[in-house]
Write an enzyme that holds these catalytic residues in place. Sequence first.
Site, PDB file in Angstrom:
ATOM      1  N   THR A   1      -1.166   2.285  -2.115  1.00 29.06           N
ATOM      2  CA  THR A   1      -0.337   3.687  -2.723  1.00 29.06           C
ATOM      3  C   THR A   1      -0.375   3.647  -4.066  1.00 29.06           C
ATOM      4  O   THR A   1      -0.214   4.854  -4.666  1.00 29.06           O
ATOM      5  CB  THR A   1       0.987   3.705  -1.874  1.00 29.06           C
ATOM      6  OG1 THR A   1       0.831   3.510  -0.303  1.00 29.06           O
ATOM      7  CG2 THR A   1       1.536   5.045  -2.091  1.00 29.06           C
TER       8      THR A   1
ATOM      9  N   ASP B   1      -7.112   0.112   0.840  1.00 30.04           N
ATOM     10  CA  ASP B   1      -5.882   0.033   1.218  1.00 30.04           C
ATOM     11  C   ASP B   1      -5.556  -1.563   1.928  1.00 30.04           C
ATOM     12  O   ASP B   1      -6.516  -2.144   2.031  1.00 30.04           O
ATOM     13  CB  ASP B   1      -5.977   0.685   2.742  1.00 30.04           C
ATOM     14  CG  ASP B   1      -4.554   0.862   3.139  1.00 30.04           C
ATOM     15  OD1 ASP B   1      -4.070   1.994   3.329  1.00 30.04           O
ATOM     16  OD2 ASP B   1      -3.980  -0.123   3.912  1.00 30.04           O
ATOM     17  N   SER B   2      -4.468  -2.079   1.598  1.00 33.18           N
ATOM     18  CA  SER B   2      -4.307  -3.572   1.695  1.00 33.18           C
ATOM     19  C   SER B   2      -4.459  -3.976   3.186  1.00 33.18           C
ATOM     20  O   SER B   2      -4.565  -5.034   3.372  1.00 33.18           O
ATOM     21  CB  SER B   2      -2.912  -4.003   1.115  1.00 33.18           C
ATOM     22  OG  SER B   2      -1.954  -3.934   2.044  1.00 33.18           O
TER      23      SER B   2
HETATM   24  N1  ASP Z   1      -1.218   1.094   3.195  1.00 35.10           N
HETATM   25  C1  ASP Z   1      -0.631   0.897   1.935  1.00 35.10           C
HETATM   26  C2  ASP Z   1      -1.309  -0.315   1.648  1.00 35.10           C
HETATM   27  O1  ASP Z   1      -0.747  -1.394   1.749  1.00 35.10           O
HETATM   28  C3  ASP Z   1       0.608   1.177   1.707  1.00 35.10           C
HETATM   29  C4  ASP Z   1       0.953   0.821   0.312  1.00 35.10           C
HETATM   30  O2  ASP Z   1       0.172   0.529  -0.458  1.00 35.10           O
HETATM   31  O3  ASP Z   1       2.098   0.374   0.275  1.00 35.10           O
HETATM   32  O4  ASP Z   1      -2.318  -0.356   0.796  1.00 35.10           O
END
Ligand code: ASP
Length: 342
Positions: free
Chosen positions: A16, A60-61
């Site tokens: 994000t 995305d992680s």
């Molecule tokens: N889904 C996103 C991720 O982990 C959430 C974030 O970045 O905080 O890449």
Amino acid sequence: METNNSKVLLIYTGGTIGMIKDYQTGVLRAFEFDNLYSRIPELSHLDCEISVHSFEKVIDSSDMNPQHWVSIAEVIEKEYQHYDGFVVLHGSDTMSYSASALSFMLQGLAKPVIFTGSQLPIGDLRTDAKENLITSIQLAALKENGVSVIQEVGLYFEYKLYRGNRTTKVNAEHFQAFTSMNYPILVESGVHLKIMKDNLLKGKAKDQLEVWKEFEQNVAIIKIFPGITPELLNAFFNIPHLKGVVLETYGSGNAPTYDWFLEALRATIQRGIPIINVTQCSGGSVIMGKYEASEALRQMGIIDGKDITTESAITKLMILLKKNISPNLFKIKFEESLAGEF
Ligand code: ASP
């Protein structure tokens, strides 16, 4: 303490934090970190030099895996002599796993590696990304008499720096997304940066950085629950090529005392598959033998996960399994603290 003349490398992996909202369409798109200074002019007030290394394909992680951990570690290995500190921009969902893995991979680390991310995109009006990014850079640049103040893998989020391998993501909405229940914070950011020197990792830094790059992926995390059946447990333990298990037990490391349950565990250990006892509680420690419900586990040679997080336990397991050591030595090694994870 000073940050001047420090050189910091930002390693952008995705998440994000790297998003920016197009206010006309409402769509989130990737932010160009190469134009960092024009996007975040405040950065020019920091008296350190910042460079950016962006993953070719930002992710995305949720898509993170051990190959990505190796990629992050290899950037740090390659640039280790050229920078005073590193900031890894990473999605928050699996950040605790990556920070734990890197803490075990970067052996002898003498410079800061700070993971950070955000709950709102960097381009959002109410974003938490700017503060997280700016303070992480400051922490990565921090030196005292020319020596890095932080010599470990940390995770900075919402005014707090934690030891990376002690963290867990606990909230999907609050800016305060992480916690470290079993270890105090390393730095608190307010009007001043309050550095808790006593809490920083000491005695692990070496002249030479050594990077571990192998992971055993035939592992499992099994969370027990009231009503768990022999079929389910045995199905897990009989997964082909299974090499190690993190068993999430109750409270201070307690598990059912049924014969079938204990027998399934015993048979697995006898096949040379290590089982690590970690607690499902977010705080506190496994104390095997405190109750009868854990004494049998202790006697059969289950490994004591003490107060380790599940994220740390699984990444440490993946690494130690690649060292090809005997089950006895494996138990000794796992129960030793490698990077302040106990
Ligand atoms: N889904 C996103 C991720 O982990 C959430 C974030 O970045 O905080 O890449």
